[in-house]
Design an enzyme around this catalytic site. Structure first.
Site, PDB file in Angstrom:
ATOM      1  N   THR A 180      10.522  53.481 -40.310  1.00 20.65           N
ATOM      2  CA  THR A 180       9.568  54.001 -41.302  1.00 20.65           C
ATOM      3  C   THR A 180       8.152  54.011 -40.722  1.00 20.65           C
ATOM      4  O   THR A 180       7.830  53.160 -39.901  1.00 20.65           O
ATOM      5  CB  THR A 180       9.628  53.089 -42.544  1.00 20.65           C
ATOM      6  OG1 THR A 180      10.863  53.322 -43.199  1.00 20.65           O
ATOM      7  CG2 THR A 180       8.482  53.327 -43.515  1.00 20.65           C
ATOM      8  N   ARG A 208      19.224  56.763 -54.143  1.00 19.70           N
ATOM      9  CA  ARG A 208      18.428  55.540 -53.942  1.00 19.70           C
ATOM     10  C   ARG A 208      16.981  55.869 -53.518  1.00 19.70           C
ATOM     11  O   ARG A 208      16.751  56.699 -52.653  1.00 19.70           O
ATOM     12  CB  ARG A 208      19.101  54.683 -52.873  1.00 19.70           C
ATOM     13  CG  ARG A 208      18.390  53.345 -52.573  1.00 19.70           C
ATOM     14  CD  ARG A 208      17.513  53.431 -51.353  1.00 19.70           C
ATOM     15  NE  ARG A 208      17.016  52.122 -50.940  1.00 19.70           N
ATOM     16  CZ  ARG A 208      16.083  51.932 -50.024  1.00 19.70           C
ATOM     17  NH1 ARG A 208      15.543  52.957 -49.405  1.00 19.70           N
ATOM     18  NH2 ARG A 208      15.693  50.726 -49.693  1.00 19.70           N
ATOM     19  N   GLY A 210      13.480  53.947 -52.212  1.00 19.46           N
ATOM     20  CA  GLY A 210      13.024  52.668 -51.673  1.00 19.46           C
ATOM     21  C   GLY A 210      11.638  52.289 -52.157  1.00 19.46           C
ATOM     22  O   GLY A 210      11.123  52.833 -53.137  1.00 19.46           O
ATOM     23  N   ASP A 211      11.055  51.369 -51.442  1.00 18.80           N
ATOM     24  CA  ASP A 211       9.735  50.859 -51.827  1.00 18.80           C
ATOM     25  C   ASP A 211       8.588  51.757 -51.384  1.00 18.80           C
ATOM     26  O   ASP A 211       7.511  51.737 -51.982  1.00 18.80           O
ATOM     27  CB  ASP A 211       9.519  49.476 -51.196  1.00 18.80           C
ATOM     28  CG  ASP A 211       9.620  49.547 -49.669  1.00 18.80           C
ATOM     29  OD1 ASP A 211      10.612  50.112 -49.169  1.00 18.80           O
ATOM     30  OD2 ASP A 211       8.697  49.066 -48.987  1.00 18.80           O
ATOM     31  N   THR A 230       7.026  47.838 -44.490  1.00 15.37           N
ATOM     32  CA  THR A 230       8.239  48.418 -43.939  1.00 15.37           C
ATOM     33  C   THR A 230       9.294  47.340 -43.847  1.00 15.37           C
ATOM     34  O   THR A 230       9.012  46.223 -43.419  1.00 15.37           O
ATOM     35  CB  THR A 230       8.007  49.042 -42.556  1.00 15.37           C
ATOM     36  OG1 THR A 230       9.271  49.509 -42.062  1.00 15.37           O
ATOM     37  CG2 THR A 230       7.401  48.065 -41.560  1.00 15.37           C
ATOM     38  N   GLY A 231      10.490  47.670 -44.285  1.00 10.81           N
ATOM     39  CA  GLY A 231      11.541  46.660 -44.252  1.00 10.81           C
ATOM     40  C   GLY A 231      12.582  46.997 -45.303  1.00 10.81           C
ATOM     41  O   GLY A 231      12.691  48.144 -45.745  1.00 10.81           O
ATOM     42  N   GLY A 233      13.704  47.675 -48.413  1.00 11.88           N
ATOM     43  CA  GLY A 233      12.859  48.108 -49.522  1.00 11.88           C
ATOM     44  C   GLY A 233      13.092  47.417 -50.852  1.00 11.88           C
ATOM     45  O   GLY A 233      12.146  47.194 -51.618  1.00 11.88           O
TER      46      GLY A 233
HETATM   47  N1  ASP Z   1      11.253  50.251 -46.638  1.00 14.48           N
HETATM   48  C1  ASP Z   1      12.013  51.439 -46.374  1.00 14.48           C
HETATM   49  C2  ASP Z   1      13.038  51.619 -47.459  1.00 14.48           C
HETATM   50  O1  ASP Z   1      13.620  50.625 -47.882  1.00 14.48           O
HETATM   51  C3  ASP Z   1      12.688  51.415 -45.053  1.00 14.48           C
HETATM   52  C4  ASP Z   1      11.842  50.971 -43.883  1.00 14.48           C
HETATM   53  O2  ASP Z   1      10.768  50.438 -44.071  1.00 14.48           O
HETATM   54  O3  ASP Z   1      12.246  51.182 -42.733  1.00 14.48           O
HETATM   55  O4  ASP Z   1      13.290  52.723 -47.836  1.00 14.48           O
END
Ligand code: ASP
Length: 333
Positions: A180, A208, A210-211, A230-231, A233
């Site tokens: 991301t 879905r 995400g965050d 990022t992570g 989500g």
């Molecule tokens: N946070 C993002 C999600 O969950 C993915 C990512 O940060 O790589 O959609």
């Protein structure tokens, strides 16, 4: 109100979860080059006296166009084998925000998120409606095949096999949300902005979201703090991570580094999540915490030199940033 202007700063990330042994020299070179280009493009806006929002959008558009990142071209695939993209942008000065979720034909979702903020009465648009709005706004639409890369396709095939075999995927969860992109910027007026763009997580299901496009979760900016996360989500949504960091900074007066570490290195892992974030305050302090093996990250400040780091054991130079020097006082409304 009078406000001491500071030197502009731009901080970017290209996702948490990078593992050194999975990198090739060619990939590492390509990623560093793209990160450098994104920093230079965004910083050119700041140097020209443009708002932080312009720097965030310019830097993220470069990364969206690069297939090495999980945003725009190179986005991960859903369970059904599609690319569904999410993005958000927020202006810390006005608290205006724009976001898009689940778009499948928008070449640069960050530009559409900005258009939602600036040219619609809404904050978040999704799916077909978002694409109809993109068309109306003259935002570039592409055939869904544009986003496909073989590497992302193979990642989905691997995830599908692991699902079928009901294998645990402890380290796969990291791989599934890797790449991301995000940016936070402080402009010469002392205003902050934040933006994030993503394909989400490999093998994601049922629409879905995400965050990243959720204001406060993966993306947030106010007058004193800007964050892009990022992570994994779901955990960023449940902890309202970006907002949480900024509230600690602006309401509770917790120093930026401590505020970001409390959320990213304590709260999220204690719940079973992982990832990282970039955070910037109105004085130009930078914090880049992550609880994964590595995180693509970079920043550029007063000397105009781009700094890029990928691995956990690599010095990203953020501790060497000199204390920001107030420039002249500028009048603010
Ligand atoms: N946070 C993002 C999600 O969950 C993915 C990512 O940060 O790589 O959609």
């Amino acid at each position: 109100m009078s406000h001491a202007a500071v030197s502009p700063v731009l901080v970017i990330h290209g996702g948490a979860g990078v593992i050194k042994r999975d990198m090739t020299p060619a990939r590492e070179h390509a990623v560093r080059a793209a990160m450098t280009q994104a920093l230079q493009s965004g910083y050119a806006e700041l140097k020209a006296g443009k708002p932080a929002l312009d720097a965030v959008a310019a830097a993220l558009a470069v990364l969206e166009d690069d297939p090495n990142f999980n945003a725009g071209k190179g986005a991960v695939f859903t369970h059904e084998g599609r690319n569904e993209l999410d993005a958000a942008i927020m202006d810390g000065y006005t608290l205006r925000a724009g976001a898009v979720a689940g778009v499948r034909r928008v070449k640069n979702p960050i530009l559409l998120a900005r258009a939602v903020m600036e040219h619609s009465p809404h904050v978040m648009l999704s799916g077909d409606g978002a694409e109809a709005f993109a068309k109306e706004q003259g935002i570039t639409l592409v055939d869904p095949a544009y986003f496909r890369t073989e590497e992302r396709w193979q990642q989905l095939q691997k995830a599908l096999k692991e699902d079928a075999a009901k294998q645990p995927h402890a380290d796969v969860e990291t791989a599934r949300h890797f790449g991301t992109v995000g940016a936070v910027a402080l402009d010469a007026q002392g205003h902050l902005a934040a933006g994030t763009s993503t394909g989400g997580m490999t093998d994601k299901r049922w629409g879905r979201i995400g965050d990243s496009p959720i204001i406060g979760a993966g993306t947030y900016a106010n007058s004193g703090c800007a964050v892009s996360g990022t992570g994994w989500g779901e955990f960023y949504i449940r902890t309202v991570a970006a907002h949480e960091i900024c509230m600690k900074v602006t309401q509770m007066r917790v120093p930026l580094k401590r505020a970001a570490a409390e959320v990213i290195n304590q709260e999220i892992p204690s719940m079973g999540g992982n990832g990282g974030a970039i955070a910037l305050d109105a004085e130009g302090h930078i914090s880049i915490p992550f609880n994964t093996d590595g995180m693509y990250r970079g920043w550029i400040g007063a000397d105009g030199a781009p700094h890029v780091a990928l691995y956990g054991d690599e010095d990203d130079g953020t501790t060497e940033i000199p204390e920001p020097v107030p420039a002249e006082s500028v009048a603010q409304p």
